[in-house]
Design a protein around this motif. Structure first.
Motif, PDB file in Angstrom:
ATOM      1  N   GLN A  63       1.713  -2.481  11.513  1.00 51.32           N
ATOM      2  CA  GLN A  63       0.379  -1.929  11.007  1.00 51.32           C
ATOM      3  C   GLN A  63      -0.816  -2.993  10.772  1.00 51.32           C
ATOM      4  O   GLN A  63      -0.369  -3.794   9.792  1.00 51.32           O
ATOM      5  CB  GLN A  63       0.572  -0.942   9.817  1.00 51.32           C
ATOM      6  CG  GLN A  63      -0.607  -0.175   9.277  1.00 51.32           C
ATOM      7  CD  GLN A  63      -0.320   0.348   8.167  1.00 51.32           C
ATOM      8  OE1 GLN A  63       0.736   1.294   7.783  1.00 51.32           O
ATOM      9  NE2 GLN A  63      -1.380   0.725   6.978  1.00 51.32           N
ATOM     10  N   TYR A  64      -1.666  -2.956  11.454  1.00 50.88           N
ATOM     11  CA  TYR A  64      -2.629  -3.870  10.859  1.00 50.88           C
ATOM     12  C   TYR A  64      -3.862  -3.045  10.631  1.00 50.88           C
ATOM     13  O   TYR A  64      -4.363  -2.128  11.171  1.00 50.88           O
ATOM     14  CB  TYR A  64      -3.317  -5.066  12.166  1.00 50.88           C
ATOM     15  CG  TYR A  64      -4.228  -5.930  11.703  1.00 50.88           C
ATOM     16  CD1 TYR A  64      -3.533  -7.096  11.470  1.00 50.88           C
ATOM     17  CD2 TYR A  64      -5.517  -5.744  11.954  1.00 50.88           C
ATOM     18  CE1 TYR A  64      -4.371  -8.163  10.982  1.00 50.88           C
ATOM     19  CE2 TYR A  64      -6.263  -6.757  11.235  1.00 50.88           C
ATOM     20  CZ  TYR A  64      -5.846  -7.843  10.776  1.00 50.88           C
ATOM     21  OH  TYR A  64      -6.614  -8.808  10.498  1.00 50.88           O
ATOM     22  N   GLN A  65      -4.348  -3.566   9.160  1.00 50.22           N
ATOM     23  CA  GLN A  65      -5.512  -2.760   8.732  1.00 50.22           C
ATOM     24  C   GLN A  65      -6.330  -3.561   7.768  1.00 50.22           C
ATOM     25  O   GLN A  65      -6.209  -4.799   7.486  1.00 50.22           O
ATOM     26  CB  GLN A  65      -4.821  -1.692   7.676  1.00 50.22           C
ATOM     27  CG  GLN A  65      -4.323  -2.491   6.380  1.00 50.22           C
ATOM     28  CD  GLN A  65      -3.491  -1.491   5.540  1.00 50.22           C
ATOM     29  OE1 GLN A  65      -2.914  -0.563   5.678  1.00 50.22           O
ATOM     30  NE2 GLN A  65      -3.739  -1.646   4.206  1.00 50.22           N
ATOM     31  N   TRP A  66      -7.455  -2.946   7.692  1.00 46.64           N
ATOM     32  CA  TRP A  66      -8.801  -3.578   7.099  1.00 46.64           C
ATOM     33  C   TRP A  66      -9.385  -2.441   6.010  1.00 46.64           C
ATOM     34  O   TRP A  66      -9.256  -1.307   6.218  1.00 46.64           O
ATOM     35  CB  TRP A  66      -9.818  -3.945   8.342  1.00 46.64           C
ATOM     36  CG  TRP A  66     -11.394  -4.100   7.601  1.00 46.64           C
ATOM     37  CD1 TRP A  66     -11.611  -5.344   7.393  1.00 46.64           C
ATOM     38  CD2 TRP A  66     -12.276  -3.263   7.440  1.00 46.64           C
ATOM     39  NE1 TRP A  66     -12.950  -5.148   7.001  1.00 46.64           N
ATOM     40  CE2 TRP A  66     -13.470  -3.903   7.136  1.00 46.64           C
ATOM     41  CE3 TRP A  66     -12.229  -1.762   7.315  1.00 46.64           C
ATOM     42  CZ2 TRP A  66     -14.516  -3.262   6.742  1.00 46.64           C
ATOM     43  CZ3 TRP A  66     -13.829  -1.145   7.272  1.00 46.64           C
ATOM     44  CH2 TRP A  66     -14.732  -2.228   6.768  1.00 46.64           C
ATOM     45  N   LEU A 122      -3.653   6.015   4.975  1.00 44.85           N
ATOM     46  CA  LEU A 122      -3.364   4.424   5.168  1.00 44.85           C
ATOM     47  C   LEU A 122      -2.132   3.964   4.046  1.00 44.85           C
ATOM     48  O   LEU A 122      -1.341   3.037   4.434  1.00 44.85           O
ATOM     49  CB  LEU A 122      -4.329   3.484   5.081  1.00 44.85           C
ATOM     50  CG  LEU A 122      -5.185   3.549   6.425  1.00 44.85           C
ATOM     51  CD1 LEU A 122      -6.143   4.435   6.839  1.00 44.85           C
ATOM     52  CD2 LEU A 122      -5.843   2.177   6.669  1.00 44.85           C
ATOM     53  N   ASN A 137      -6.900  10.763  11.883  1.00 40.81           N
ATOM     54  CA  ASN A 137      -6.104  10.090  12.747  1.00 40.81           C
ATOM     55  C   ASN A 137      -6.139  10.310  14.387  1.00 40.81           C
ATOM     56  O   ASN A 137      -6.043  11.716  14.625  1.00 40.81           O
ATOM     57  CB  ASN A 137      -4.585  10.227  12.331  1.00 40.81           C
ATOM     58  CG  ASN A 137      -4.414   9.967  10.888  1.00 40.81           C
ATOM     59  OD1 ASN A 137      -5.020   8.945  10.581  1.00 40.81           O
ATOM     60  ND2 ASN A 137      -3.596  10.768  10.265  1.00 40.81           N
ATOM     61  N   SER A 194     -11.124   2.302   4.869  1.00 41.13           N
ATOM     62  CA  SER A 194     -10.052   1.794   5.494  1.00 41.13           C
ATOM     63  C   SER A 194     -10.096   1.963   6.916  1.00 41.13           C
ATOM     64  O   SER A 194     -10.275   3.289   7.236  1.00 41.13           O
ATOM     65  CB  SER A 194      -8.728   2.043   4.619  1.00 41.13           C
ATOM     66  OG  SER A 194      -8.857   1.679   3.197  1.00 41.13           O
ATOM     67  N   SER A 195      -9.415   1.065   7.746  1.00 37.16           N
ATOM     68  CA  SER A 195      -9.044   1.432   9.178  1.00 37.16           C
ATOM     69  C   SER A 195      -7.759   0.735   9.484  1.00 37.16           C
ATOM     70  O   SER A 195      -7.499  -0.244   8.905  1.00 37.16           O
ATOM     71  CB  SER A 195      -9.911   1.261   9.992  1.00 37.16           C
ATOM     72  OG  SER A 195     -10.393  -0.123  10.136  1.00 37.16           O
ATOM     73  N   ALA A 196      -6.863   1.258  10.407  1.00 34.40           N
ATOM     74  CA  ALA A 196      -5.907   0.568  10.785  1.00 34.40           C
ATOM     75  C   ALA A 196      -5.205   0.959  12.312  1.00 34.40           C
ATOM     76  O   ALA A 196      -5.554   2.199  12.695  1.00 34.40           O
ATOM     77  CB  ALA A 196      -4.833   1.143   9.845  1.00 34.40           C
ATOM     78  N   ARG A 232      -1.632   1.536  13.880  1.00 32.68           N
ATOM     79  CA  ARG A 232      -0.313   1.775  13.341  1.00 32.68           C
ATOM     80  C   ARG A 232       0.669   2.050  14.732  1.00 32.68           C
ATOM     81  O   ARG A 232       0.221   2.788  15.537  1.00 32.68           O
ATOM     82  CB  ARG A 232      -0.213   2.649  12.355  1.00 32.68           C
ATOM     83  CG  ARG A 232       1.183   2.690  11.776  1.00 32.68           C
ATOM     84  CD  ARG A 232       1.430   3.619  10.827  1.00 32.68           C
ATOM     85  NE  ARG A 232       0.827   3.429   9.573  1.00 32.68           N
ATOM     86  CZ  ARG A 232       0.528   4.172   8.541  1.00 32.68           C
ATOM     87  NH1 ARG A 232       0.845   5.528   8.606  1.00 32.68           N
ATOM     88  NH2 ARG A 232      -0.038   3.777   7.416  1.00 32.68           N
ATOM     89  N   ASN A 247      -7.937  -7.911   4.894  1.00 31.73           N
ATOM     90  CA  ASN A 247      -7.307  -7.392   5.927  1.00 31.73           C
ATOM     91  C   ASN A 247      -6.105  -8.221   6.122  1.00 31.73           C
ATOM     92  O   ASN A 247      -5.843  -9.139   5.437  1.00 31.73           O
ATOM     93  CB  ASN A 247      -8.325  -7.679   7.238  1.00 31.73           C
ATOM     94  CG  ASN A 247      -8.310  -9.254   7.480  1.00 31.73           C
ATOM     95  OD1 ASN A 247      -7.677 -10.015   8.053  1.00 31.73           O
ATOM     96  ND2 ASN A 247      -9.435  -9.750   6.905  1.00 31.73           N
ATOM     97  N   ARG A 301      -0.142  -5.283   7.210  1.00 28.97           N
ATOM     98  CA  ARG A 301       0.324  -4.380   6.350  1.00 28.97           C
ATOM     99  C   ARG A 301       1.833  -4.506   6.527  1.00 28.97           C
ATOM    100  O   ARG A 301       2.764  -4.523   5.498  1.00 28.97           O
ATOM    101  CB  ARG A 301      -0.448  -3.038   6.365  1.00 28.97           C
ATOM    102  CG  ARG A 301       0.346  -2.104   5.329  1.00 28.97           C
ATOM    103  CD  ARG A 301       0.093  -2.784   3.870  1.00 28.97           C
ATOM    104  NE  ARG A 301       0.295  -1.827   2.864  1.00 28.97           N
ATOM    105  CZ  ARG A 301       1.785  -1.741   2.254  1.00 28.97           C
ATOM    106  NH1 ARG A 301       2.769  -2.543   2.826  1.00 28.97           N
ATOM    107  NH2 ARG A 301       1.955  -0.799   1.236  1.00 28.97           N
TER     108      ARG A 301
END
Length: 399
Positions: free
Chosen positions: A54-57, A162, A353, A392-394, A396, A77, A80
């Motif tokens: 999971q990469y998130q900002w 998130l 989502n 937030s955004s991600a 996954r 960022n 995660r």
């Protein structure tokens, strides 16, 4: 935008010419299947790779404007989660699983000594278990999750938001070495679970468990009852036998955030509508501010599947306790000058989502969320808790 278009276009392409991307990915990650490969034997039945990331900002907009931003950085960022491992079925009876956090648990930007820098951490062991069904129960040994409280019981790969609610993160126990027993039939009218875990762990360790008499052990139990064809009510309880306050012991305590944790939840589904509700309580919290004792909370989270690819989610969270509520570390408490402690925290989260493969929705998804949080009360130093917005955004994935 081009990357988003490519990902969103993957689902129709995956269904073209009878090609099922989810099934193909599942088959690709299964390195060996005795039945599929016509190689049945008494020793190894299946061997699969496990990959979750999971990469998130996140972007924080605190009330009070830029004067409340820590070090002039509103965004953050990180990876995660990034976990890699394997799972095997052996001897026609046992399931063995080992999963590691590649790069550790925490790679977000952190503010220290007047400047921002990205933290560095080594790989850590996430799970290492052996389990077997001994009808009518399932027995699990090794490092695994004390799966109590509804949001925490939900796998991180299947979360609709998130981050979990702040109080769940405050009261949960990390994955620890222990033993647990549960009823084997997950669809039975009555369900139950009981386990015992050691409370210590070593950071930046690939394998080694940690136990000491100060941290001691945690006992967990749950009892659930089916309500109709698609609903279940669950009562969870954890008790930590820790001998000292986590802020004073100097040990690497990783058990629950209070001596006693109680949660009552209901989860159900009707058509495209799903609902999770949960009431939580933590008695004699660990590591709290001066005078902190008990904390109570509520989570209400409906979601609706508008199309096979799109699902909307709404969550209301509340946590209350005199000088006892801890803000979540991602990201509103770490990127603002507000205190991480308050008497009352409320938040409303609205998210969407996008599931690339609806037949296996949590295999690959894009997540967007906005949450407004409001805190009341001040910590022991007189500082107010966070109030403001977080966006937030991600991306996954879970294979």
């Amino acid at each position: 935008m081009m990357a988003l278009a490519l990902v969103m276009g993957a689902a129709p392409l995956s269904q073209a010419a009878d090609f099922n991307l989810a099934a193909h990915a599942k088959d690709a990650f299964k390195l060996f299947d005795a039945k599929r490969d016509n190689a049945e034997n008494p020793y190894l039945q299946e061997l699969s790779l496990k990959l979750r990331g999971q990469y998130q900002w996140g972007y924080v907009d605190p009330a009070g404007g830029d004067s409340r931003v820590k070090g002039d950085r509103k965004d953050n960022n990180e990876w995660r989660r990034f976990r890699l491992g394997a799972q095997a079925k052996v001897l026609n009876r046992f399931t063995v699983k080992g999963v590691w956090n590649i790069g550790g648990l925490d790679t977000r930007n952190k503010y220290s000594d007047g400047s921002w820098g990205r933290s560095r951490s080594e790989g850590t062991l996430d799970e290492l278990t052996i389990s077997t069904k001994l009808e009518p129960v399932t027995l699990t040994l090794g490092k695994h999750k004390p799966a109590y409280m509804a949001e925490y019981r939900t796998s991180s790969g299947k979360l609709l938001t998130l981050e979990r609610a702040a109080l769940v993160n405050q009261l949960k126990a990390e994955k620890l070495y222990g033993v647990s027993v549960a009823n084997a039939d997950k669809k039975a009218d009555w369900g139950w679970n009981a386990g015992l875990w050691v409370n210590g762990q070593r950071d930046n360790s690939w394998l080694e468990p940690s136990f000491n008499s100060a941290d001691n052990v945690t006992l967990g139990m749950s009892l659930s009852r089916a309500t109709g064809s698609n609903g279940r009510v669950t009562l969870d309880y954890m008790h930590s036998f820790r001998n000292e306050d986590r802020a004073q012991s100097g040990t690497e305590y990783a058990g629950p955030g209070a001596v006693d944790v109680v949660a009552l939840s209901w989860e159900g589904k009707q058509g495209n509508l799903s609902l999770l509700t949960e009431a939580l309580a933590g008695f004699n919290v660990y590591g709290g501010a001066q005078g902190a004792q008990n904390v109570f909370g509520l989570t209400i989270m409906p979601s609706y599947r508008f199309t096979p690819h799109w699902e909307g989610v709404l969550r209301y969270q509340l946590a209350s306790g005199s000088n006892a509520v801890k803000a979540d570390s991602r990201y509103y408490s770490t990127n603002s000058t507000y205190s991480g402690t308050s008497d009352l925290l409320q938040g409303v989260y609205l998210g969407a989502n996008y599931y690339v493969c609806p037949e296996n929705p949590h295999m690959l998804k894009l997540m967007l969320g906005a949450e407004y949080l409001n805190s009341e009360g001040r910590d022991a130093r007189g500082n107010k808790g966070f109030t403001g917005w977080q966006l937030s955004s991600a991306v996954r994935f879970d294979f």
